[in-house]
Design an enzyme around this catalytic site. Structure first.
Site, PDB file in Angstrom:
ATOM      1  CE  LYS A 145     -50.036  25.715 -30.095  1.00  0.00           C
ATOM      2  NZ  LYS A 145     -50.654  27.275 -30.412  1.00  0.00           N
ATOM      3  CD  GLU A 179     -56.786  21.475 -26.553  1.00  0.00           C
ATOM      4  OE1 GLU A 179     -56.110  22.395 -27.071  1.00  0.00           O
ATOM      5  OE2 GLU A 179     -56.552  20.837 -25.627  1.00  0.00           O
ATOM      6  CG  ASP A 224     -57.454  23.368 -31.456  1.00  0.00           C
ATOM      7  OD1 ASP A 224     -56.445  23.333 -32.207  1.00  0.00           O
ATOM      8  OD2 ASP A 224     -57.643  24.263 -30.489  1.00  0.00           O
ATOM      9  CG  HIS A 255     -56.686  26.469 -26.281  1.00  0.00           C
ATOM     10  ND1 HIS A 255     -56.988  27.807 -26.650  1.00  0.00           N
ATOM     11  CD2 HIS A 255     -55.210  26.698 -25.767  1.00  0.00           C
ATOM     12  CE1 HIS A 255     -56.166  28.753 -26.562  1.00  0.00           C
ATOM     13  NE2 HIS A 255     -54.917  28.088 -26.021  1.00  0.00           N
ATOM     14  CB  SER A 290     -52.705  22.537 -25.425  1.00  0.00           C
ATOM     15  OG  SER A 290     -53.500  23.043 -24.264  1.00  0.00           O
ATOM     16  CG  ASN A 313     -46.624  26.267 -28.393  1.00  0.00           C
ATOM     17  OD1 ASN A 313     -46.434  25.388 -27.621  1.00  0.00           O
ATOM     18  ND2 ASN A 313     -47.112  27.184 -28.495  1.00  0.00           N
ATOM     19  CG  HIS A 331     -50.593  21.621 -29.234  1.00  0.00           C
ATOM     20  ND1 HIS A 331     -49.548  22.375 -28.995  1.00  0.00           N
ATOM     21  CD2 HIS A 331     -51.780  22.066 -28.988  1.00  0.00           C
ATOM     22  CE1 HIS A 331     -49.993  23.359 -28.201  1.00  0.00           C
ATOM     23  NE2 HIS A 331     -51.199  23.244 -28.169  1.00  0.00           N
TER      24      HIS A 331
END
Length: 388
Positions: free
Chosen positions: A245, A182, A211, A140, A186, A54, A214
């Site tokens: 990440k 998210e 979240d 997640h 992910s 990541n 990413h």
């Protein structure tokens, strides 16, 4: 009087070996292609092409990030020495929190020792039995666990289904509500329309917990998907982050209003009862934040490389650095990943329960520092393991 423990009948012969089921379960996982194995990476440089990590911006080995870690190690020692509320908060932690808030456009930030714990802390400290949680099905595992631990009633809606979320919020009996999702999924790599989700949350007087693990470093010129959507400073928006990440370090954070941060400091068990983030990780993360703020082109480079990887694999490009290649069944996906690794290319292999049954996939992670030679090498290797 209660019977003494030594007077109770022995269990020999009455119940099976308490560990016997483990062997059966392991054999079943292996047969289904679901066995996992730890594969230690060697230190230093190696010939393997990494398309699994990541480290989206290639900062984990950036000299400036390493220097930030080394300076923090020399100045503060190897460990935080205690929980954040005792001795585990240093001036470095405070500086990192200020920098994270500045980068993302949020009023305040709070650093946790991992992104997993940041998600647990944000949801459990802000929800409860009087708060309905509407959770996206693609969330997640850390968000799923947070919902379970919150003691809140939870409605799970299909990934990205705002209509279903609206129905759940409109029909709720609880006085409070929270939408959890998210920003960038992910495993699928898709970017949700966060401004629309925020409008939905405002309409039904709900908190929006996003979240952005990413999205940070990749979307919004590196500032993250929440900032890109223009909602980072909204009072009902709480963003969770990972420092492991795009920042190339370790740890997690929650950014939001000062009132939210105050609540987490007082009520988030994963913050209160955990040792603080170690200084070296905090120093590395702080250096990475400064690099991202100064070099927004890094984020664009990661997205360009992601599009090139997708083209090589013949799959649609995503709006992130995550490039999924759906294989279907777990065993063929695993075998393809092994074939690539044997040829010097490491990719992620995601199988149930990480993804739904029948959607096992290879997950490629783009990095801003991938070279044209890296892409040519991957193209040749991919063609050599792909079915003709």
């Amino acid at each position: 009087m209660p019977t003494a423990a030594e007077d109770l009948p022995a269990g020999e012969g009455r119940w099976p070996d308490p560990l016997a089921w483990l062997g059966v379960a392991a054999a079943e996982r292996a047969a289904a292609g679901l066995h996992r194995t730890l594969r230690p990476r060697p230190s230093g440089q190696c010939d393997e092409l990494d398309l699994a990590s990541n480290d989206y911006l290639g900062l984990a080995r950036d000299e400036r990030v390493l220097a930030g870690a080394a300076a923090a190690l020399a100045g503060w020692g190897a460990g935080a020495t205690g929980s954040r509320l005792v001795t585990g908060t240093t001036e470095l932690h405070a500086e990192l929190e200020q920098a994270l808030a500045g980068l993302t456009g949020a009023p305040a930030a709070l650093v946790f020792s991992s992104g997993y714990l940041a998600n647990l802390g944000a949801v459990t400290a802000l929800a409860g039995p009087d708060c309905l949680i509407v959770s996206d099905a693609g969330n997640h595992a850390s968000l799923i666990d947070a919902c379970r631990l919150s003691r809140s009633p939870v409605v799970v809606v299909s990934h990205g289904d705002r209509d279903a979320a609206a129905r759940a919020l409109a029909q709720r009996r609880e006085p409070r509500a929270m939408v959890v999702l998210e920003a960038v999924n992910s495993t699928d790599g898709d970017l949700l329309p966060l401004a629309d989700w925020h409008a939905l949350a405002v309409r039904f007087a709900a908190l929006l917990v996003v979240d952005d693990a990413h999205g940070l470093g990749v979307r919004g010129a590196g500032r993250g998907a929440v900032a890109e959507a223009g909602i980072a400073a909204e009072p009902n928006v709480i963003t969770t982050l990972t420092l492991s990440k795009a920042l190339g370090s370790q740890g997690g954070a929650v950014v939001g209003s000062q009132a939210v941060i105050d609540q987490l400091i007082d009520r988030a068990r994963s913050f209160i009862f955990d040792t603080g983030l170690n200084p070296a990780a905090a120093g590395a993360a702080l250096a990475a934040v400064r690099i991202i703020a100064a070099e927004p082109a890094l984020a664009a480079s990661a997205l360009v490389r992601a599009g090139e990887l997708a083209a090589i694999c013949g799959v649609p490009a995503t709006d992130s650095a995550v490039v999924p290649v759906i294989i279907g069944q777990a065993l063929p996906a695993f075998e393809r990943s092994v074939a690539l690794r044997e040829r010097g290319v490491r990719v992620g292999c995601f199988r149930p329960p990480s993804v739904p049954p029948g959607t096992a996939r290879l997950r490629l992670s783009a990095r801003a520092d991938l070279s044209d030679a890296d892409l040519r090498r991957f193209c040749q290797t991919w063609q050599s393991v792909s079915p003709s």
